[in-house]
Design an enzyme around this catalytic site. Sequence first.
Site, mmCIF file in Angstrom:
data_model
loop_
_atom_site.group_PDB
_atom_site.id
_atom_site.type_symbol
_atom_site.label_atom_id
_atom_site.label_comp_id
_atom_site.label_asym_id
_atom_site.label_seq_id
_atom_site.Cartn_x
_atom_site.Cartn_y
_atom_site.Cartn_z
ATOM 1 N N GLN A 220 -2.189 3.053 7.245
ATOM 2 C CA GLN A 220 -1.487 4.290 6.910
ATOM 3 C C GLN A 220 -2.458 5.461 6.789
ATOM 4 O OE1 GLN A 220 1.044 1.595 3.866
ATOM 5 N NE2 GLN A 220 1.357 3.759 3.540
ATOM 6 N N ARG A 370 5.861 1.973 -2.150
ATOM 7 C CA ARG A 370 6.882 3.019 -2.035
ATOM 8 C C ARG A 370 7.022 3.777 -3.350
ATOM 9 N NH1 ARG A 370 12.351 2.673 1.744
ATOM 10 N NH2 ARG A 370 12.446 4.904 2.006
ATOM 11 N N CYS A 371 5.878 4.252 -3.824
ATOM 12 C CA CYS A 371 5.830 4.843 -5.158
ATOM 13 C C CYS A 371 4.565 5.673 -5.247
ATOM 14 C CB CYS A 371 5.792 3.715 -6.176
ATOM 15 S SG CYS A 371 4.914 4.031 -7.691
ATOM 16 N N GLU A 740 10.127 8.122 -1.591
ATOM 17 C CA GLU A 740 10.044 7.048 -2.576
ATOM 18 C C GLU A 740 11.045 7.165 -3.707
ATOM 19 O OE1 GLU A 740 6.120 8.039 -3.232
ATOM 20 O OE2 GLU A 740 5.329 6.596 -1.813
#
Length: 786
Positions: A220, A370-371, A740
């Site tokens: 990523q 996802r945070c 998120e």
Amino acid sequence: MKTSEKICGMGHSMKRKEDPRFIRGKGNYVDDIVLPGMLYMDIVRSPHAHARIKKIDTSKALKIPGVLAVIDGPTLEKYKLHWMPTISGDTQMVLPIDEVMYVAQEVCAVIATERYIAADGADAVDVEYEPLPVMVDPLKSIAPGAPVLRKDKKDKKDNLAFHWEAGDRAATERALAACDVVAEQFVYVPRIHVASMETCGCVADFNSAEGKLTVYMTTQAPHAVRTVFALVAGHVGLSEERIRIVSPDIGGGFGGKVPVYPGYVIAVAASVVIGKPIKWIEDRMENLQADSFARDYHMKVRLGAKKDGTMTALSIKTIADHGYTNASANPMKYPAGLFSICTGAYDLKNAFCEVDAVYTHKPPGGVAYRCSFRVTEAVHAIERAVDVLAQKLKMDPVELRMKNFIGPERFPYKSVLGWEYDSGNYPAALKKAMDIIGYAALRKEQLEKRARGELMGIGVCSFVEIVGAGPSKDFDILGLKMFDSAEIRVHPTGKALARFGTKSQGQGHETTYAQIIAEELGIPASDVQVEEGDTDTAPYGLGTYASRSTPTSGAAAAMASRKIRAKAKTIAAHLLECSEADLDWEPGKFFIKGVPDKAKTIQECAFAAYTNMPQGLEHGMEATHYYDPPNLTFPFGSYICVVDIDRGTGEVKVRRFVAVDDCGNIINPMIVQGQIHGGLAQGVGPALYEEIGYDEDGNVFGGSFLDYYVPTSLECPKWETDHTVTPSPHHPFGAKGVGESATVGAPPAIANAVVDALSHLGVTHIDIPITPEKVWQLLRKAGAAE
Ligand code: CDP
């Protein structure tokens, strides 16, 4: 909307430009890459959570036709590549020399001509271990006198990875002592895994003739990886201009593809040593068992209030299980991430939070799944505590929230733990969610059902996110400042190529970035080609995680577009033979004020930039912008969930789920809705099903999809989504991140609904995942099981 359907700027639900290739199976993922002469790697992993390696016998493996080499710790030690830094600045073995520290740790790697031969080779490697004592419980690991795990660290006397705190401890204790009511609750947010569709892997290709390394990898953050590779492997000749990281299509990252795993480094070393491209792709069980985990926070939460429900103080003490090393992907200044957002949507005058990060014999943890760096844990703590407090006060949880919300007139709002919330209107979002779901009628229904012995619960979560890292003065990873970038080139025919420092993993950047440029320049989004992920071509950036793309690279896209628009204006004035001051702009053209027909389109200006430039002006039409956000953005939302519980089995059924989100101005409503739908599903998982657990020997539960239960559409209700719009005042086009929000907001809404369904039986809290077994045991204890 300012732009036409043809231009398709902000606010249009443009269909995703990347989808035609995905839905036709034409995506280009790492495992699709095949290079001439490519070899395959498979990894031998430890069956022990802690053991001494007595011997690695490779003789049987090397006899298998097609097995070419076995790389082990001593091989890497020769090149000083057997240890590497983690992105949190801790250290991690690439391959061990003498001890393994967790089940599934990489022990050695087999290189072969075929993938399955490599796997057979890995099976044939005989490793002799001497099992050693195992420490899996972080609470025991942190206790005084516990055996020290990280013996590699000179002078280390305990198992504390770090201690971090925010707020005023003494003032908070005084405030808690003065409260009429204190809700006190232990809240455990367990280990979970991102379980993205595509596992991790790479193709490492060292070209010895050119001395250049190309790594196609599931990352990523390609630029940051290139720099780290150069810093770690510079001494073997891999300087930064000789390293190219290509991150092709990615099948979901969710934070799990930010860390650099040993497999990548071993594949690179193998390619350098053997001189051939090496492919390494994890299988599902390796991915679930060995890659970084998320969460694993043991929190003691105390929330104090006056009799009338006014909240006055919050304290959270956390033990964080980081496993064998601190490999979490947090900005350096914030080792516990942005956990200090834990005061949430509430106007608290006193707060204190602290985190003790602990080593255990488990794989490295702390990925921001996802945070935005520990926000999920923070939101779970405060939103559960608010409900525990409401129960204590015998107040409706909605009434308690409404009473304590930071009022919409208070922004920008400085929280007691130091954040400056940019904008928000929390009562409006909650009110909207209540209206959609019909809150009052549901409470009535619940009473009627309860009288009939049926179990129904309503759960609320009003969360505040903190995304868009970040202002470079505070945010860096290993010293790399967390700005991000956009580079736009407009071709003579008015079409454009735009490149970014971020990297989509399915979020739709090829579409939304094009829409931002369309909005700013009036070039149709369909005419803008977006590229990310190739360090040889894209401008430097820190990558995509923590919902930072829109706040950073999205902003950079607007700023670079504005530079181009300013140049186009000069050209338009030249072409129209007027002064720039006489020109007005509407998306796609400059025209003489009051005379809309006397106009030059952006495409005409682009053509002139290459064919008919005013004397003295630089040719071409391109711009780059590195955007350093002045602050984070603070998206928020209110979620309301209705559950029904089966008294016979303890099974929880999510009947309805209303999600009202606010991410400021929206680029593409359809994509935002998709982000929310996906995030909600990834909230149902941890709330009801997912957990990676360990027995006392450090063996993992949840190491395959047979027992790591990821929800499907069958476990999800029909999501009901809506939004409010509170623009960010500091973002160039008023947007906040959104990727998120739903993963952060959904678990406490579901947990609160289940506890609400059981509250009349004396239940005040259940740790997630709320499995049928846990619920059934509670029902049985209360004599309410059928
Ligand atoms: O960094 P990441 O892309 O994961 O998160 P994000 O910035 O929240 O964006 C997720 C997706 O939603 C991207 O395609 C964004 O462009 C889109 N989005 C949007 O359309 N409007 C917003 N206000 C925020 C995000």
